[in-house]
Design a protein around this motif. Structure first.
Motif, PDB file in Angstrom:
ATOM      1  N   GLY A   1       0.964  -1.106  -0.103  1.00 12.32           N
ATOM      2  CA  GLY A   1      -0.094   0.137  -0.274  1.00 12.32           C
ATOM      3  C   GLY A   1       0.786   1.134  -0.099  1.00 12.32           C
ATOM      4  O   GLY A   1       1.988   1.248   0.449  1.00 12.32           O
ATOM      5  N   ILE A   2       0.423   2.141  -0.660  1.00 14.11           N
ATOM      6  CA  ILE A   2       1.007   3.488  -0.838  1.00 14.11           C
ATOM      7  C   ILE A   2       0.244   4.720  -0.255  1.00 14.11           C
ATOM      8  O   ILE A   2      -0.915   4.939  -0.768  1.00 14.11           O
TER       9      ILE A   2
ATOM     10  N   PHE B   1      -3.045   0.687  -4.144  1.00 10.41           N
ATOM     11  CA  PHE B   1      -2.311  -0.595  -4.319  1.00 10.41           C
ATOM     12  C   PHE B   1      -2.187  -0.936  -5.696  1.00 10.41           C
ATOM     13  O   PHE B   1      -2.847  -0.771  -6.344  1.00 10.41           O
ATOM     14  N   PRO B   2      -1.011  -1.787  -5.441  1.00  7.95           N
ATOM     15  CA  PRO B   2      -0.755  -2.334  -7.067  1.00  7.95           C
ATOM     16  C   PRO B   2      -1.603  -3.487  -7.389  1.00  7.95           C
ATOM     17  O   PRO B   2      -2.386  -4.016  -6.392  1.00  7.95           O
TER      18      PRO B   2
ATOM     19  N   ILE C   1      -8.439   3.546  -2.622  1.00  5.30           N
ATOM     20  CA  ILE C   1      -9.422   3.629  -1.634  1.00  5.30           C
ATOM     21  C   ILE C   1      -9.089   4.936  -1.029  1.00  5.30           C
ATOM     22  O   ILE C   1      -8.397   5.539  -0.624  1.00  5.30           O
ATOM     23  N   LYS C   2     -10.464   5.443  -0.606  1.00  2.00           N
ATOM     24  CA  LYS C   2     -10.590   6.608   0.083  1.00  2.00           C
ATOM     25  C   LYS C   2     -11.514   6.317   1.351  1.00  2.00           C
ATOM     26  O   LYS C   2     -12.590   5.743   1.090  1.00  2.00           O
TER      27      LYS C   2
END
Length: 149
Positions: free
Chosen positions: A85-86, A147-148, A124-125
């Protein structure tokens, strides 16, 4: 004292939530915790906060972002972390101080507000609010992660 590590699952401890698992509108369970005087002091030392920058009407306040170390724990209780995750960004609103000279009970709640795909990433938010048990809003956050595939 509630340390973030006491309430936040780590990557790999549980099977990570996949993009398909995220449900827009899903509420996150309430996460109660306490920001103690010791946590405020430790946080200030770690971020090299200068106490004089956080004085309100002659009273020592905590850096308002001290609760942000609990932000992902609110979401992770519903959707355990997946690897890769980034953090893309946060919009943060500070509403009421957390005082450095007293323990503050806090309840974190939130919900998933959106998910979408763009340029090979899945986004995602979600929103998280930190309030006192009596309902006074301390901090509100809108967070975006990617996410990749």
């Amino acid at each position: 004292m509630t340390r973030p590590s006491d309430v936040k699952p780590r990557e790999g401890e549980l099977p990570g939530a996949l993009y398909k698992d995220w449900v827009i509108g899903q509420e996150f369970d309430a996460l109660p915790f306490t920001v103690t005087k010791d946590i405020v002091q430790e946080y200030m030392s770690v971020v090299n906060a200068e106490p004089e920058n956080y004085v309100i009407d002659g009273r020592q306040a905590a850096p308002p972002n001290v609760v942000l170390v609990y932000m992902m724990a609110v979401m992770y209780r519903k959707y355990p972390p997946q690897q890769g995750g980034i953090m893309i960004g946060n919009t943060i609103e500070f509403h009421h101080p957390i005082w450095a000279d007293e323990d503050t009970d806090v309840v974190g709640t939130g919900r998933l507000t959106d998910k979408y795909e763009r340029k090979g990433l899945k986004y995602i938010k979600y929103d998280v609010e930190f309030k006192t048990p009596e309902g006074a809003l301390l901090v509100a956050v809108n967070h975006t992660s990617a996410f990749p595939n």
